[in-house]
Design an enzyme around this catalytic site. Structure first.
Site, PDB file in Angstrom:
ATOM      1  N   ASP A  37     161.149  44.591   8.343  1.00  0.00           N
ATOM      2  CA  ASP A  37     160.599  45.550   7.973  1.00  0.00           C
ATOM      3  C   ASP A  37     162.275  47.063   8.387  1.00  0.00           C
ATOM      4  O   ASP A  37     162.073  47.771   9.471  1.00  0.00           O
ATOM      5  CB  ASP A  37     159.611  45.946   9.067  1.00  0.00           C
ATOM      6  N   LYS A  77     163.018  53.483   8.039  1.00  0.00           N
ATOM      7  CA  LYS A  77     163.645  53.656  10.010  1.00  0.00           C
ATOM      8  C   LYS A  77     164.336  54.116  10.502  1.00  0.00           C
ATOM      9  O   LYS A  77     165.896  54.395   9.298  1.00  0.00           O
ATOM     10  CB  LYS A  77     162.399  52.462  10.119  1.00  0.00           C
ATOM     11  N   ASP A 123     156.664  53.304   5.090  1.00  0.00           N
ATOM     12  CA  ASP A 123     156.855  51.705   6.746  1.00  0.00           C
ATOM     13  C   ASP A 123     155.317  51.265   6.953  1.00  0.00           C
ATOM     14  O   ASP A 123     154.904  50.723   7.968  1.00  0.00           O
ATOM     15  CB  ASP A 123     157.193  53.211   7.288  1.00  0.00           C
ATOM     16  N   ARG A 127     149.824  47.193   7.074  1.00  0.00           N
ATOM     17  CA  ARG A 127     148.282  47.209   6.568  1.00  0.00           C
ATOM     18  C   ARG A 127     148.501  46.466   5.002  1.00  0.00           C
ATOM     19  O   ARG A 127     146.604  46.249   4.728  1.00  0.00           O
ATOM     20  CB  ARG A 127     147.812  48.423   6.708  1.00  0.00           C
TER      21      ARG A 127
HETATM   22  N1  BES Z   1     156.132  46.802  12.343  1.00  0.00           N
HETATM   23  C1  BES Z   1     155.879  47.813  12.541  1.00  0.00           C
HETATM   24  C2  BES Z   1     155.061  48.899  13.843  1.00  0.00           C
HETATM   25  C3  BES Z   1     156.118  47.595  15.213  1.00  0.00           C
HETATM   26  C4  BES Z   1     156.749  48.928  15.604  1.00  0.00           C
HETATM   27  C5  BES Z   1     155.910  46.575  15.124  1.00  0.00           C
HETATM   28  C6  BES Z   1     157.497  48.990  16.528  1.00  0.00           C
HETATM   29  C7  BES Z   1     156.619  46.458  16.233  1.00  0.00           C
HETATM   30  C8  BES Z   1     157.133  47.496  17.149  1.00  0.00           C
HETATM   31  C9  BES Z   1     154.548  48.478  11.106  1.00  0.00           C
HETATM   32  O1  BES Z   1     154.941  47.969   9.960  1.00  0.00           O
HETATM   33  C10 BES Z   1     154.915  50.183  11.016  1.00  0.00           C
HETATM   34  O2  BES Z   1     156.222  50.512  10.568  1.00  0.00           O
HETATM   35  N2  BES Z   1     154.326  50.865  11.564  1.00  0.00           N
HETATM   36  C11 BES Z   1     154.067  52.536  11.451  1.00  0.00           C
HETATM   37  C12 BES Z   1     153.119  52.820  10.502  1.00  0.00           C
HETATM   38  C13 BES Z   1     153.307  54.884  10.430  1.00  0.00           C
HETATM   39  C14 BES Z   1     153.812  55.177   9.317  1.00  0.00           C
HETATM   40  C15 BES Z   1     151.859  55.032  10.648  1.00  0.00           C
HETATM   41  C16 BES Z   1     154.404  53.025  12.641  1.00  0.00           C
HETATM   42  O3  BES Z   1     154.099  52.183  13.360  1.00  0.00           O
HETATM   43  O4  BES Z   1     155.061  53.905  13.454  1.00  0.00           O
HETATM   44 ZN    ZN Z   2     156.284  46.437   9.412  1.00  0.00          ZN
HETATM   45 ZN    ZN Z   3     156.690  49.682   8.462  1.00  0.00          ZN
END
Ligand code: BES
Ligand code: ZN
Ligand code: ZN
Length: 503
Positions: free
Chosen positions: A278, A285, A355, A359
């Site tokens: 990711d 990120k 990001d 979902r």
């Molecule tokens: N894979 C990440 C979530 C994650 C973060 C898993 C840290 C393990 C450790 C997910 O895809 C993500 O990036 N989520 C975002 C959502 C936001 C953009 C609404 C997040 O949690 O910042």
């Molecule tokens: Zn993710």
């Molecule tokens: Zn993500």
């Protein structure tokens, strides 16, 4: 590593060392759990010896004694189990695991007895033996594959359980076997998470699932390629996968375990988030937050871990394993904020942050589960950083539309030692996922309650079927060494899922 059950008192077992348990005590004499047998004055010597050491019997604390040929084993290790009031099978698993990490050259074999502990703590011998074998096997896990200097860690070669009662021996044997199965499945998941994403591509996961099914008559596997994914109408999954394009093709992985004589109409789907890396996509990120993002397929790894042993657990109903596998990358073909995709169930999703990709891919995995007749759905996903803010790194968030299902999961995780905490699926927050142009937006209008709004997004795709979502963003990957393993993939979820299938 081998386990052996011997019909002998411990003092007559030929081994490198005996392990004796003790509960923790702040003041006064420790409650040593001394096994039956003829130990002469060794018992008093050990009790006296402890007084001169800073040894309180804390969880995993070890104290060494020479036995000067008074018994066959040259050494006795006293292993702390922590406070008696707090003791459960998870304490024993942790303590044994910590001990197994301290193995030295002259500890090739150890011997212990579980009888006295079983009588003291009202736990079945099967459970005690299971956690002993899990603890030893998981504590010894490492991932040194890419170290050019061969680092080998010491492991016990033989673990002897002393038990004279035939009936108890059967229980111990059963427990050891279960522990081995649980540990093996957990290690499958750990390895998949620890391998770099350059190796663990969607194709790699697909081949892994295919190979798994080939060896087992009870398991079927079907891999859907890009064209078939298109045909199924999985526009959401494909939207995230389009950045990688033909360099890394998406794979939709479907596994099905079919029991010989199904006992009910139940059909369980286990869905795992399968983002092999990711980057965040166009909503990229930061460098730091990307470092561990090979772990974003930990949900998928847990599903594959479970399926690697499922025929030995023998659930009495069919179980589906579902994974939409793709990396979330950046290219000229990337999906961008403002794009709209349509999931398999017909709902449209506005992408406002690439990001929040998990979902979006899960929307199609969940729709697929419903379409394939799932009567119950459990998904595991490293879904939100917000869940880690809420519950920390060790605890997973559980969200469910069904009380019976969530209770079952909580119970299964209590005995596996994987920490899960139920969070609310607050209806009022649903409006936060509203989109101006599509049925739903992939990010909420506020960052507060981000784990809940992510779960509410997923709920849009389960068609009111009994469903539980487990956000494993925290516990799927350990940032530092912990009692049951080293830094890295933990295999979180595998053991409580197996408990669930086994009940
Ligand atoms: N894979 C990440 C979530 C994650 C973060 C898993 C840290 C393990 C450790 C997910 O895809 C993500 O990036 N989520 C975002 C959502 C936001 C953009 C609404 C997040 O949690 O910042
Ligand atoms: Zn993710
Ligand atoms: Zn993500």
């Amino acid at each position: 590593m081998k386990f052996e059950i011997l019909s002998k008192h411990l003092e007559t077992v030929s081994t490198d060392c005996l392990v004796i348990f003790t509960f923790e005590k702040e003041k006064g004499d420790l409650d040593l759990i001394f096994p039956a047998g003829k130990f002469g004055n060794l018992k008093d010597q050990i009790k006296d010896g402890i007084k001169f050491e800073d040894f309180k019997g804390k969880m995993g604390q070890v104290l060494n004694f020479q036995t000067y040929k008074k018994i066959l084993a040259p050494k006795i290790l006293v292993l702390g189990l922590g406070k008696k009031e707090e003791f459960d099978q998870n304490s024993l698993r942790d303590a044994i695991s910590i001990l197994s990490k301290k193995t030295t050259d002259n500890m090739a074999s150890i011997a212990l007895s579980l009888s006295e502990l079983a009588n003291l703590v009202d736990l079945d011998r099967t459970i005690l033996a299971q956690v002993v074998s899990e603890g030893i096997l998981l504590g010894n896990y490492n991932f040194f594959k890419y170290k050019s200097k061969k680092t080998s860690i010491k492991t016990f070669e033989l673990v002897i359980l002393s038990e004279l009662n035939k009936n108890s021996q059967l229980k111990l044997r059963e427990g050891i076997k279960l522990g081995e199965i649980y540990a093996r499945a957990t290690i499958v998941a750990r390895d998949l998470v620890n391998e770099p994403s350059s190796l663990v591509t969607p194709l790699y996961l697909a081949k892994f699932a295919t190979e798994l099914a080939k060896k087992k008559t009870e398991i079927k596997c079907k891999i859907y390629d890009k064209e078939e994914i298109e045909k199924m109408g999985m526009g959401a999954f494909l939207g995230i996968a389009q950045a990688a394009g033909s360099d890394v093709m998406p794979k939709f992985i479907y596994l099905e375990y079919i029991p010989k004589n199904p006992s009910s109409k139940k059909k369980l789907a286990i869905v795992g988030k399968g983002i092999t890396f990711d980057s965040g996509g166009i909503s990229v990120k930061t460098g730091d937050s990307m470092q561990t993002m090979k772990m974003d397929m930990a949900g998928a790894a847990a599903v594959l871990g479970v399926f690697s042993v499922i025929e030995q657990i023998k659930p009495t109903y069919p179980v589906m394993g579902i994974i939409a596998a793709t990396p979330n990358l950046i290219s000229a073909k990337s999906i961008v904020p403002g794009d709209v995709v349509k999931a398999m169930n017909g709902k449209t999703i506005e992408i406002l942050n690439t990001d929040a990709e998990g979902r979006v891919t899960m929307a199609d995995s969940l729709s697929f589960a419903v379409k394939n007749g799932a009567t119950e759905i459990i998904d595991l996903a490293t879904l939100t950083g917000a869940c880690m803010v809420a519950l920390g790194e060790d605890i997973a968030g559980l969200f469910s539309n069904n009380k019976i299902l969530s209770e079952k999961i909580l119970k299964a995780s209590e005995s596996s030692g994987e920490k899960v905490w139920e969070m609310p699926l607050t209806k009022e927050y649903k409006k936060l996922n509203k989109s101006d142009v599509a049925d739903v937006s992939n990010i909420p209008s506020t960052r507060y309650g981000g784990a809940i709004t992510a779960a509410l997004f997923l709920e849009e795709f389960v068609d009111n079927k009994p469903w539980a979502h487990i956000d494993i963003a925290g516990p799927a990957f350990a940032e530092k060494e912990y009692s049951l393993g080293p830094k890295g993939g933990t295999g979180f979820g595998v053991r409580f899922l197996l408990n669930l299938l086994n009940s």
